[in-house]
Design a protein around this motif. Structure first.
Motif, short mmCIF file in Angstrom:
data_model
loop_
_atom_site.label_atom_id
_atom_site.label_comp_id
_atom_site.label_asym_id
_atom_site.label_seq_id
_atom_site.Cartn_x
_atom_site.Cartn_y
_atom_site.Cartn_z
N ALA A 174 0.44 4.44 5.84
CA ALA A 174 -0.72 4.85 4.90
C ALA A 174 -1.81 3.70 4.79
O ALA A 174 -2.69 3.89 3.93
CB ALA A 174 0.12 5.39 3.74
N GLY A 175 -1.31 2.40 4.95
CA GLY A 175 -2.18 1.45 4.97
C GLY A 175 -1.79 0.23 4.12
O GLY A 175 -2.68 -0.45 4.05
N LEU A 176 -0.71 0.21 3.59
CA LEU A 176 -0.22 -0.80 2.98
C LEU A 176 -0.03 -2.20 3.84
O LEU A 176 0.79 -1.93 4.96
CB LEU A 176 0.99 -0.68 2.21
N ASP A 177 -0.59 -3.25 3.90
CA ASP A 177 -0.49 -4.29 4.85
C ASP A 177 0.51 -5.49 4.35
O ASP A 177 0.96 -6.15 5.34
CB ASP A 177 -1.96 -5.05 4.88
N HIS A 178 0.74 -5.49 3.18
CA HIS A 178 1.57 -6.61 2.80
C HIS A 178 2.48 -6.31 1.51
O HIS A 178 1.88 -5.95 0.55
CB HIS A 178 0.47 -7.65 2.44
N GLU A 179 3.69 -6.67 1.54
CA GLU A 179 4.68 -6.58 0.32
C GLU A 179 4.67 -7.55 -0.54
O GLU A 179 4.92 -8.88 0.10
CB GLU A 179 5.88 -6.00 0.92
N GLU A 180 4.61 -7.69 -1.68
CA GLU A 180 4.89 -8.44 -2.89
C GLU A 180 5.90 -8.00 -3.87
O GLU A 180 5.75 -6.86 -3.99
CB GLU A 180 3.68 -9.18 -3.51
#
Ligand code: BGC
Length: 752
Positions: free
Chosen positions: A303-309
């Motif tokens: 879906a386009g999430l590049d980075h998890e925090e």
């Protein structure tokens, strides 16, 4: 060695030296980057290459583990597992490890809404600026730039290279506990202002981040709520604020929000992250999840999430396995990594890393005070009671809201820590804790005393209205401070002032006709006593030097010029929704639940919120519904007066709106002249929208010809079938004046 051999060695040595000189002088960037990194074997350190070229080169060199390491943070205490690598965190909310082999530095992220967060626990200092809504009240793009520049300087001084400020959710629900962190209810004003803040931050080589994408308009049940909203309404209001902000600034990061939109979590929402953000808007930066707002690996990645925090619940080992098994294509991971690296190159955090240093405390005070002076809104001034003359007033009662010692600030992850601790706690005690109510040590009582040195200035805490009224009665002037605390993680039940403050103000006003109310609020408040007091000033959460700025306005050293970036309704009943929708119990987690992160990650059962007011956000709602308001959007008084005349509207590539603005009063001042457009009836739009403004400084008796160019985009509607903005032909009426409800000039033109 014989002579021949010596000659051979000498010539070889000379040849090597000559080649080295040529390389160093002709191709310096290949040897040494601006940051001093040697670039032998690291051609991406050549600053002449584009950020995309540089990022591509690095991606090609990376192992899968290195790529994965850029896709997530290292964890944060209290929010799930923390990696041992987190020891190298700078103490901010997010930390992404460096890859020294490739010359890629760590990303050190800090919250920085109205200043750098976490000073208390990190033993550092940072300036508190007026809150974000306050800064929007200045309508001043230069002030917004200074705001961002100060934050970026202090971030860098503390060793951070990424900011997590940039809140620009449009205020659909003013009881939202984060209203103070956002820029108000109009997409043009909010988008332009946040754009300037981001531009300034990135100019200092700090990655800017705009948040929370999108429609995260209430805090109650934010991890579960599903937002239902018409797509056109979203494009023309909530999303437009982000679109303008990004177009103005090229902010390198966008934080996706906790909530669901149309059934999908914002951080795995194909429509928001890919269709709109990355395709329609051509966003080249990276999408970072809000803290614990990631709910999947494969779905979110696609879906386009590049980075998890903050950690790696999904984008660590889980992602690695999905890539190895071919379930997440390597090309998708490469795109995420490319976006992160190209953002680091584009903003200069690789070429010019931050150097820790001591922040400029005094310089910070000056900026904070100046911005607050431009942000305090004068809402009422009967018989020109204000400004007070410090040499003539004999006695002043200062009442309420701890105004003897401090002024209030907004809580949650935006919280900036006050020097010396909470002003109402014993010195040195009271380090901030989550959602503690914090007063900054900026004392209105002291600042007022300094302005009126011969007056008897007395303080009453306001806890007993009768005693406060008695002091007011025996004083020339009464200044009552009233406050409404708000924070991330909560919403207000009502826009009424809490703790019987309405009663206190009414009693003081009854005792003294020269009563001035100073509001320290993060949202609009209702004012049943408005007609009984002589003066009202909205000071917002005013930051490190709130009291000094306020005193300058009260005593006329500064002529107020700010205007409301948000409507003040008469009552909660006038809002589009009678109450904030509360989540059912199963859609929330309880404080102290150590397993909360697991439940959040899995996804809490959804509950519904429907923004059926659609396009009618803020003043557009009150206009369309023909509702009276307490103080309209764009409203704010001055100690002088202004006259508007000679409107001319011409249309070419853009529309030009010209008019004469005169200072008709007795003092120099700055007027925010506002231009609204009423679109043709065929567009189906609310009665009018803000399309431009200009803040004009005018000396006493001066006048100026003002011209405001209107971008046709701001006159357009979003056509969902065509998935494009469209300027429909028809009659457009331009309205010019001093607030959204006081627009003396009007002219219509036909636009083809
Ligand atoms: C907030 C974000 C913030 C993050 C990191 C979240 O709870 O919603 O705005 O940046 O925490 O502190």
């Amino acid at each position: 060695m014989n002579l021949n051999a010596v000659l051979r060695w000498t010539s070889l040595t000379i040849l090597i030296v000559v080649i080295a000189i040529i390389v160093v002088t002709r191709f310096p960037a290949a040897v040494r980057s601006a940051s001093g990194n040697t670039t032998s074997g690291k051609p991406w350190m050549n600053t002449k290459l584009s950020p995309d070229e540089r990022a591509d080169m690095v991606v090609k060199e990376m192992t899968l583990d290195e790529k994965i390491s850029l896709l997530h943070g290292t964890g944060l205490e209290g929010l799930g597992p923390v990696s041992p690598l987190a020891v190298k965190s700078n103490g901010g909310a997010g930390y992404v490890v460096a890859i020294p082999r490739l010359g890629v530095p760590a990303i050190q992220m800090s919250d920085a809404a109205y200043g750098v967060r976490g000073s208390g626990e990190n033993g550092r200092y940072s300036t508190a600026l007026p809150d974000n809504l306050a800064s929007a009240a200045s309508w001043d793009l230069d002030a917004a730039y200074e705001y961002g520049a100060l934050i970026a300087r202090e971030l860098r001084a503390q060793g951070y290279n990424m900011s997590l400020g940039g809140g620009v959710n449009l205020t659909r629900e003013p009881r939202n506990g984060r209203t103070f962190e956002y820029m108000g209810e109009d997409p043009l004003l909010a988008g332009k202002m946040v754009g300037r803040v981001m531009t300034a931050e990135q100019a200092q080589h700090v990655i800017g981040d705009i948040k929370h994408f999108a429609v995260n308009d209430q805090e109650s049940g934010r991890n579960a709520v599903n937002v239902n909203i018409d797509k056109r309404a979203m494009r023309e209001s909530d999303l437009l604020a982000f679109e303008i902000g990004l177009r103005e600034s090229n902010a390198a990061a966008v934080m996706c929000s906790y909530n669901r939109v149309h059934g999908d979590y914002a951080c795995e929402n194909q429509f928001l992250l890919t269709d709109v953000l990355k395709k329609d808007w051509n966003f080249k930066g990276f999408v970072v999840s809000d803290w614990e707002a990631t709910h999947s690996a494969a779905k979110a990645s696609a879906a386009g999430l590049d980075h998890e925090e903050p950690g790696e619940i999904f984008y660590g080992d889980t992602m690695k396995k999905l890539v190895e098994s071919g379930k997440v294509p390597m090309a998708e991971v490469d795109d995420h990594v490319h976006r992160i690296l190209r953002s680091m190159f584009a903003t200069g955090v690789i070429d010019d890393p931050p150097q820790k240093s001591v922040v400029d405390v005094v310089g910070g005070f000056e900026v904070a005070q100046k911005i607050e002076e431009q942000s305090i809104v004068l809402l009422r001034n009967e018989h020109n009671l204000l400004p007070l003359d410090g040499t003539k007033v004999a006695s002043i009662a200062v009442i309420g809201a701890h105004s003897d010692v401090g002024m209030l600030s907004g809580g949650g992850s935006a919280q900036v820590d006050p020097p010396g601790g909470n002003a109402i706690a014993p010195p040195g005690k009271g380090r901030t804790t989550w959602q503690a109510h914090i007063w900054f040590p900026t004392s209105p009582l002291k600042a007022i005393r300094a302005k009126a040195p011969t007056a008897k200035v007395q303080y009453d805490p306001g806890t007993d209205p009768a005693s406060a009224a008695a002091l007011a009665k025996s004083s020339d002037v009464a200044i009552v401070f009233a406050e409404q605390w708000e924070s991330e993680g909560m919403d207000l039940d009502s826009l009424s002032l809490p703790n019987h403050q309405d009663d206190l103000i009414a009693k003081v006003a009854a005792a003294n006709p020269h009563t001035v109310v100073v509001l320290e609020t993060g949202s609009p408040v209702t004012m049943p006593w408005a007609g009984q007091v002589a003066g009202i000033l909205e000071a917002w959460y005013p930051g490190s030097r709130g009291a000094e700025a306020l005193a300058n306005v009260v005593f006329g050293d500064v002529n107020p010029s700010a205007k409301l970036p948000i409507t003040f309704p008469k009552s909660d009943a006038d809002l589009p929704h009678p109450t904030v929708v509360k989540p059912p119990k199963e859609s929330t987690t309880q404080d102290g639940d150590t397993e909360a992160w697991k439940k959040n990650a899995k996804g809490l059962p959804a509950f519904q919120v429907t923004y059926d007011e659609g396009l009618k956000v803020g003043y557009k709602w009150y206009d369309a519904e023909r509702k009276e308001v307490l103080f309209p959007f764009g409203y704010g008084l001055s100690y002088t007066s202004y006259g508007y005349s000679n409107l001319k509207v011409t249309s070419g590539k853009s529309v030009r709106v010209s008019f004469k603005l005169a200072n008709t009063g007795g003092r120099p001042g700055a007027e925010i002249a506002e231009v609204y457009a009423a679109l043709p009836a065929s567009t189906g739009e609310p009665p009018k929208r803000l399309v431009g403004w200009s803040k004009v400084t005018l000396g006493r008796g001066d006048s100026k010809e003002v011209t405001i160019e209107i971008d046709p985009w701001y006159l357009s509607i979003f056509n969902i079938e065509r998935n494009a903005w469209q300027l429909l032909p028809g009659d457009y009426t331009f309205l010019v004046g001093t607030s959204s409800r006081d627009l003396p000039l009007k002219e219509s033109i036909y636009i083809k």
